[in-house]
Design a protein around this motif. Structure first.
Motif, PDB file in Angstrom:
ATOM      1  N   ASP A   1       0.833  -1.212   0.000  1.00 34.71           N
ATOM      2  CA  ASP A   1       0.000   0.000   0.000  1.00 34.71           C
ATOM      3  C   ASP A   1       0.864   1.257   0.000  1.00 34.71           C
ATOM      4  OD1 ASP A   1       0.958  -0.396   2.555  1.00 34.71           O
ATOM      5  OD2 ASP A   1      -0.967  -0.146   3.561  1.00 34.71           O
ATOM      6  N   HIS A   2       2.045   1.152  -0.611  1.00 41.15           N
ATOM      7  CA  HIS A   2       2.971   2.280  -0.690  1.00 41.15           C
ATOM      8  C   HIS A   2       3.091   2.801  -2.113  1.00 41.15           C
ATOM      9  CE1 HIS A   2       5.515   1.824   3.237  1.00 41.15           C
ATOM     10  NE2 HIS A   2       4.218   1.817   3.450  1.00 41.15           N
ATOM     11  N   ARG A   3       3.405   4.082  -2.206  1.00 40.24           N
ATOM     12  CA  ARG A   3       3.751   4.733  -3.468  1.00 40.24           C
ATOM     13  C   ARG A   3       5.198   5.188  -3.375  1.00 40.24           C
ATOM     14  NH1 ARG A   3       3.788  10.189  -5.055  1.00 40.24           N
ATOM     15  NH2 ARG A   3       2.658  10.862  -3.174  1.00 40.24           N
ATOM     16  N   VAL A   4       6.025   4.767  -4.321  1.00 42.08           N
ATOM     17  CA  VAL A   4       7.414   5.231  -4.329  1.00 42.08           C
ATOM     18  C   VAL A   4       7.517   6.462  -5.208  1.00 42.08           C
ATOM     19  CG1 VAL A   4       8.276   2.894  -3.940  1.00 42.08           C
ATOM     20  CG2 VAL A   4       8.126   3.769  -6.276  1.00 42.08           C
ATOM     21  N   ASP A   5       8.454   7.346  -4.874  1.00 44.40           N
ATOM     22  CA  ASP A   5       8.614   8.520  -5.721  1.00 44.40           C
ATOM     23  C   ASP A   5       9.487   8.173  -6.929  1.00 44.40           C
ATOM     24  OD1 ASP A   5      11.270   8.612  -4.914  1.00 44.40           O
ATOM     25  OD2 ASP A   5      11.147  10.592  -4.008  1.00 44.40           O
TER      26      ASP A   5
ATOM     27  N   GLY B   1      14.903   4.495   4.913  1.00 42.25           N
ATOM     28  CA  GLY B   1      14.532   5.796   4.397  1.00 42.25           C
ATOM     29  C   GLY B   1      13.333   6.355   5.125  1.00 42.25           C
ATOM     30  N   ARG B   2      12.686   7.336   4.504  1.00 40.77           N
ATOM     31  CA  ARG B   2      11.519   7.981   5.112  1.00 40.77           C
ATOM     32  C   ARG B   2      10.230   7.321   4.621  1.00 40.77           C
ATOM     33  NH1 ARG B   2      10.676  13.454   3.703  1.00 40.77           N
ATOM     34  NH2 ARG B   2      11.952  13.200   1.823  1.00 40.77           N
ATOM     35  N   ILE B   3       9.234   7.289   5.499  1.00 41.86           N
ATOM     36  CA  ILE B   3       7.872   6.909   5.128  1.00 41.86           C
ATOM     37  C   ILE B   3       6.973   8.089   5.462  1.00 41.86           C
ATOM     38  CG2 ILE B   3       5.948   5.338   5.510  1.00 41.86           C
ATOM     39  CD1 ILE B   3       7.918   3.179   6.252  1.00 41.86           C
ATOM     40  N   VAL B   4       6.229   8.559   4.472  1.00 40.16           N
ATOM     41  CA  VAL B   4       5.408   9.760   4.609  1.00 40.16           C
ATOM     42  C   VAL B   4       3.951   9.406   4.321  1.00 40.16           C
ATOM     43  CG1 VAL B   4       5.046  12.117   3.763  1.00 40.16           C
ATOM     44  CG2 VAL B   4       7.370  11.142   3.817  1.00 40.16           C
TER      45      VAL B   4
ATOM     46  N   GLY C   1       9.305  -1.762   8.903  1.00 43.79           N
ATOM     47  CA  GLY C   1       9.780  -2.594   7.810  1.00 43.79           C
ATOM     48  C   GLY C   1       9.359  -2.126   6.436  1.00 43.79           C
ATOM     49  N   GLY C   2       8.602  -1.020   6.349  1.00 42.86           N
ATOM     50  CA  GLY C   2       8.063  -0.611   5.066  1.00 42.86           C
ATOM     51  C   GLY C   2       9.056   0.026   4.124  1.00 42.86           C
ATOM     52  N   ASN C   3      10.208   0.459   4.605  1.00 43.05           N
ATOM     53  CA  ASN C   3      11.179   1.122   3.732  1.00 43.05           C
ATOM     54  C   ASN C   3      12.588   0.778   4.192  1.00 43.05           C
ATOM     55  OD1 ASN C   3      12.356   2.700   1.778  1.00 43.05           O
ATOM     56  ND2 ASN C   3      11.643   4.660   2.578  1.00 43.05           N
TER      57      ASN C   3
ATOM     58  N   GLN D   1       9.179   6.706   0.559  1.00 46.93           N
ATOM     59  CA  GLN D   1       7.961   6.003   0.178  1.00 46.93           C
ATOM     60  C   GLN D   1       6.773   6.703   0.833  1.00 46.93           C
ATOM     61  OE1 GLN D   1       7.914   1.693   0.569  1.00 46.93           O
ATOM     62  NE2 GLN D   1      10.139   1.572   0.331  1.00 46.93           N
ATOM     63  N   PHE D   2       5.641   6.709   0.134  1.00 48.82           N
ATOM     64  CA  PHE D   2       4.427   7.343   0.635  1.00 48.82           C
ATOM     65  C   PHE D   2       3.406   6.262   0.968  1.00 48.82           C
ATOM     66  CE2 PHE D   2       6.597  10.277  -2.134  1.00 48.82           C
ATOM     67  CZ  PHE D   2       6.535  11.483  -1.444  1.00 48.82           C
ATOM     68  N   HIS D   3       2.874   6.317   2.182  1.00 49.39           N
ATOM     69  CA  HIS D   3       1.942   5.292   2.652  1.00 49.39           C
ATOM     70  C   HIS D   3       0.504   5.688   2.363  1.00 49.39           C
ATOM     71  CE1 HIS D   3      -0.159   2.454   5.218  1.00 49.39           C
ATOM     72  NE2 HIS D   3       0.975   1.826   5.457  1.00 49.39           N
ATOM     73  N   TYR D   4      -0.224   4.806   1.705  1.00 48.22           N
ATOM     74  CA  TYR D   4      -1.639   5.013   1.410  1.00 48.22           C
ATOM     75  C   TYR D   4      -2.409   5.284   2.704  1.00 48.22           C
ATOM     76  CZ  TYR D   4      -6.486   3.580   0.449  1.00 48.22           C
ATOM     77  OH  TYR D   4      -7.852   3.526   0.370  1.00 48.22           O
TER      78      TYR D   4
END
Length: 308
Positions: free
Chosen positions: A97-101, A123-126, A171-173, A225-228
């Motif tokens: 459920d992530h969007r990478v830039d 990295g960062r999760i936003v 663990g998401g990034n 990475q951007f979290h939905y």
């Protein structure tokens, strides 16, 4: 250094979100490293396997896609299945459920090159806010809800090597350097979500184990990475359940075995209940309901640890 990078995604019953994540990865600028994506369909019955097979056939110009079917539910089980399948690859973990830039893959390659001593890179999760979220998620008042139910991880704008005083990443990034899995072992299969429940702790336990093995963990803010943002996560029942289960997992990971429930937790629980009963201000009431749920989770963690 290995010149192979595999993006690993473990997915359970999220076919539509997973497809978007694959599209975002294929839209990103590609590095010089040999690149592939590995998806583990974890106890899926929503057509994920068929979608992956069709995606593999229809996207001939896309990043190479392989997928594994893991019928036993459990994110840690799925992660370990993928890691065991890819011993010669650097591994970049992306949630379904992530969007990478657009620079995500390039920044992973850059980090592997300029920090060759790093065993693990984070990295960062936003949160991927779109303006439809309620205003309270952005408030910074005395009764702000923290941590938010949407993953949000950042240690600032400058790279640094993590130490014990730093907040550990989820663990998401994460980027695992080739060989780390063989050195410290995999993810704890008695921890982490099974299906879409709110249990966690497998990522924190893994990162802590890397540090215990004197591994170097490099924070790299350029890897984003951007979290939905699921609207369900902003409902009160979700907030309370997440606070309870998060605290329970933390206690089970960090407290000595067979520790009794500390008496101060009972005092905190009574204090928070008092605030809930006599508060006439909804943000304050919600804040102390969250604190109550978190304390109850801590107490449950001590109880479960002794019982098990």
């Amino acid at each position: 250094m290995s010149n192979k990078l595999c993006v690993v995604i473990c997915s359970h019953q999220r076919q539509s979100l997973l497809r978007k994540t694959l599209d975002y990865l294929n839209q990103a600028q590609r590095p010089l490293l040999e690149l592939q994506i590995c998806v583990v369909a974890n106890a899926c019955s929503d057509g994920t396997q068929q979608m992956l097979e069709q995606y593999h056939q229809d996207h001939s110009g896309s990043i190479k896609l392989i997928w594994l079917d893991e019928p036993k539910a459990g994110k840690s089980i799925a992660l370990n299945r993928a890691l065991a399948h890819l011993p010669d690859w650097h591994i970049a973990l992306v949630d379904d459920d992530h969007r990478v830039d657009s620079q995500y893959l390039m920044q992973v390659e850059r980090a592997l090159l300029i920090w060759p001593q790093a065993d693990l890179i984070c990295g960062r999760i936003v949160p991927d806010w779109d303006g439809s979220e309620p205003n309270w998620v952005h408030l910074k008042s005395d009764y702000a809800i923290y941590p938010l139910p949407i993953p949000d991880y950042s240690l600032g704008a400058k790279p640094l090597v993590l130490a014990s005083q730093h907040r550990l990443p989820g663990g998401g990034n994460l980027v695992l350097r080739q060989g780390l899995f063989g050195k410290v072992g995999g993810f704890a299969e008695d921890l982490g979500p099974t299906g879409h429940n709110l249990c966690g702790g497998e990522d924190g336990e893994f990162v802590s184990r890397v540090m215990a093995h004197q591994g170097i963990i490099q924070y790299t803010p350029e890897i984003v990475q951007f979290h939905y943002v699921d609207p369900e996560r902003l409902r009160l029942i979700y907030l309370l359940t997440k606070a309870f289960q998060r605290s329970c997992s933390v206690v089970m990971l960090s407290s000595p075995l067979s520790s009794p429930i500390p008496k101060y937790l009972w005092r905190k629980l009574l204090s928070y209940l008092f605030h809930i009963i006599f508060s006439l201000h909804w943000p304050k009431t919600r804040f102390y309901m969250m604190r109550c749920a978190a304390v109850a989770g801590e107490m449950c963690g001590y109880y479960r640890q002794r019982r098990e």
